[in-house]
Design a protein around this motif. Structure first.
Motif, PDB file in Angstrom:
ATOM      1  N   MET A   1       0.703  -1.177   0.202  1.00  0.00           N
ATOM      2  CA  MET A   1       0.066   0.353   0.285  1.00  0.00           C
ATOM      3  C   MET A   1       1.287   1.449  -0.366  1.00  0.00           C
ATOM      4  N   SER A   2       2.056   1.446   0.596  1.00  0.00           N
ATOM      5  CA  SER A   2       2.731   2.309   1.287  1.00  0.00           C
ATOM      6  C   SER A   2       3.530   3.044  -1.205  1.00  0.00           C
ATOM      7  N   MET A   3       3.989   1.228  -1.242  1.00  0.00           N
ATOM      8  CA  MET A   3       4.408   1.730  -2.559  1.00  0.00           C
ATOM      9  C   MET A   3       2.821   2.621  -3.656  1.00  0.00           C
ATOM     10  N   GLU A   4       2.266   1.825  -3.472  1.00  0.00           N
ATOM     11  CA  GLU A   4       1.094   2.166  -4.506  1.00  0.00           C
ATOM     12  C   GLU A   4       1.258   3.372  -4.666  1.00  0.00           C
ATOM     13  N   LEU A   5       0.742   3.598  -3.184  1.00  0.00           N
ATOM     14  CA  LEU A   5       0.287   5.214  -2.549  1.00  0.00           C
ATOM     15  C   LEU A   5       1.232   6.570  -3.516  1.00  0.00           C
ATOM     16  N   GLY A   6       2.506   6.124  -2.821  1.00  0.00           N
ATOM     17  CA  GLY A   6       2.944   6.851  -3.295  1.00  0.00           C
ATOM     18  C   GLY A   6       3.434   6.957  -4.696  1.00  0.00           C
ATOM     19  N   LYS A   7       3.217   6.196  -5.390  1.00  0.00           N
ATOM     20  CA  LYS A   7       3.198   6.125  -7.022  1.00  0.00           C
ATOM     21  C   LYS A   7       2.173   7.110  -7.844  1.00  0.00           C
ATOM     22  N   ARG A   8       1.043   7.562  -6.690  1.00  0.00           N
ATOM     23  CA  ARG A   8      -0.137   8.545  -6.828  1.00  0.00           C
ATOM     24  C   ARG A   8      -0.236   9.703  -6.082  1.00  0.00           C
ATOM     25  N   GLY A   9       0.778  10.136  -5.897  1.00  0.00           N
ATOM     26  CA  GLY A   9       1.072  11.283  -4.941  1.00  0.00           C
ATOM     27  C   GLY A   9       0.810  11.520  -3.865  1.00  0.00           C
ATOM     28  N   VAL A  10      -0.122   9.943  -2.959  1.00  0.00           N
ATOM     29  CA  VAL A  10      -0.793   9.830  -1.234  1.00  0.00           C
ATOM     30  C   VAL A  10       0.635   9.513  -0.474  1.00  0.00           C
ATOM     31  N   HIS A  11       0.576  10.379   0.632  1.00  0.00           N
ATOM     32  CA  HIS A  11       1.906   9.963   1.679  1.00  0.00           C
ATOM     33  C   HIS A  11       0.837   9.140   3.076  1.00  0.00           C
ATOM     34  N   ALA A  12       1.076   8.611   3.823  1.00  0.00           N
ATOM     35  CA  ALA A  12       0.126   7.507   4.726  1.00  0.00           C
ATOM     36  C   ALA A  12       1.506   7.514   5.621  1.00  0.00           C
ATOM     37  N   GLY A  13       1.410   6.815   6.731  1.00  0.00           N
ATOM     38  CA  GLY A  13       2.464   6.495   7.932  1.00  0.00           C
ATOM     39  C   GLY A  13       2.427   5.412   7.714  1.00  0.00           C
ATOM     40  N   HIS A  14       3.414   4.801   7.247  1.00  0.00           N
ATOM     41  CA  HIS A  14       4.382   3.211   7.139  1.00  0.00           C
ATOM     42  C   HIS A  14       4.483   3.074   8.864  1.00  0.00           C
ATOM     43  N   SER A  15       4.042   2.172   9.682  1.00  0.00           N
ATOM     44  CA  SER A  15       4.347   1.236  10.864  1.00  0.00           C
ATOM     45  C   SER A  15       5.926   1.325  10.468  1.00  0.00           C
ATOM     46  N   MET A  16       7.066   0.965   9.810  1.00  0.00           N
ATOM     47  CA  MET A  16       8.178   0.338   9.835  1.00  0.00           C
ATOM     48  C   MET A  16       8.300  -0.617  10.965  1.00  0.00           C
ATOM     49  N   ASN A  17       7.157  -1.202  11.064  1.00  0.00           N
ATOM     50  CA  ASN A  17       7.620  -2.590  11.514  1.00  0.00           C
ATOM     51  C   ASN A  17       7.005  -3.948  10.351  1.00  0.00           C
ATOM     52  N   GLU A  18       8.008  -4.161  10.155  1.00  0.00           N
ATOM     53  CA  GLU A  18       8.126  -5.222   8.675  1.00  0.00           C
ATOM     54  C   GLU A  18       7.561  -6.534   9.504  1.00  0.00           C
ATOM     55  N   LYS A  19       7.841  -7.259  10.950  1.00  0.00           N
ATOM     56  CA  LYS A  19       7.014  -8.197  11.965  1.00  0.00           C
ATOM     57  C   LYS A  19       5.853  -7.851  12.563  1.00  0.00           C
ATOM     58  N   ALA A  20       5.865  -6.677  12.030  1.00  0.00           N
ATOM     59  CA  ALA A  20       3.703  -6.511  12.597  1.00  0.00           C
ATOM     60  C   ALA A  20       2.741  -7.566  11.418  1.00  0.00           C
ATOM     61  N   GLU A  21       2.213  -8.208  12.707  1.00  0.00           N
ATOM     62  CA  GLU A  21       1.493  -8.769  12.190  1.00  0.00           C
ATOM     63  C   GLU A  21       0.097  -8.460  11.303  1.00  0.00           C
TER      64      GLU A  21
END
Length: 164
Positions: A81-101
Motif C-alpha cells: 500500500m505504501s508503494m502504490e500510494l506513493g506512485k499516486r502522490g499520497v503519503h501515509a504513515g507506514h509503521s516501519m514494523n515489518e514483523k507486525a502481524e
C-alpha cells in the motif's frame, strides 16, 4: 517596544505564547475542530467502504476524527500500500514494523482538508487496493518473505564484520 530574541519555546517566552495564541485563534476562526469531525467521518466512512470490498487485505479502520488508518492483514500489505500510494502522490504513515502481524497504515490529513481532496485521496487508496488485488498470490507471498526479512541480511553483514 522591541521583541526579545527567540531563546526557547517552553517556559512562557513571549514569541512562543504569541504563536500559540495565533494558532488557537486560527483553529477557532476557521472552525477546524468541527471541520475535522465532519471530514473525519467522511474519511472513515470511505475507508470502511473499502474495507468491506477488500476484506482479505484490510482488517478494520481504527481512528478518531481525521486521525485514522487501515489495519492491514500483514506487513506485506502495508509495504505494498505504501508503494502504490506513493506512485499516486499520497503519503501515509507506514509503521516501519515489518514483523507486525496487523500493522496500521495511518492517515493524518491537515485539519483544513476539503471534502473534495478527501474524495481524491480515497480514490487513490482504492486504485492502490485494486493494483494490489491484481497481483498474483504467489508474487504477494514472495514479496511477503522479502518484507519480513529485509533487515536481516544487512545485520548479518554488520555482525560478521564486527566478529572479524
Amino acid at each position: 517596544s522591541e521583541i526579545e530574541p527567540h531563546t526557547r519555546t517552553n517556559g512562557g517566552h513571549p514569541l512562543a505564547c504569541a504563536s500559540a495564541l495565533a494558532a488557537i485563534d486560527y483553529i477557532e476562526q476557521h472552525n477546524l475542530v468541527e471541520l475535522s469531525r465532519a471530514n473525519g467521518g467522511l474519511l472513515r466512512h470511505g475507508l470502511q467502504r473499502l474495507a468491506l470490498r477488500y476484506p482479505h487485505i484490510i482488517e478494520d479502520v481504527p481512528g478518531v476524527g481525521l486521525m485514522t488508518g487501515l489495519r492491514l492483514r500483514g506487513s506485506v500489505y502495508e509495504a505494498l500500500m505504501s508503494m502504490e500510494l506513493g506512485k499516486r502522490g499520497v503519503h501515509a504513515g507506514h509503521s516501519m514494523n515489518e514483523k507486525a502481524e496487523r500493522p496500521v497504515l495511518r492517515f493524518y490529513p491537515p485539519l483544513n482538508i476539503t471534502p473534495e481532496a478527501l474524495q481524491h485521496v480515497l480514490a487513490m487508496i482504492e486504485e492502490s487496493l485494486q493494483a494490489i488485488d491484481r497481483r498474483p498470490a504467489l508474487a504477494v507471498k514472495a514479496f511477503s518473505l522479502v518484507v519480513r526479512n529485509m533487515y536481516l541480511l544487512p545485520n548479518k553483514w554488520l555482525r560478521s564484520k564486527e566478529a572479524s
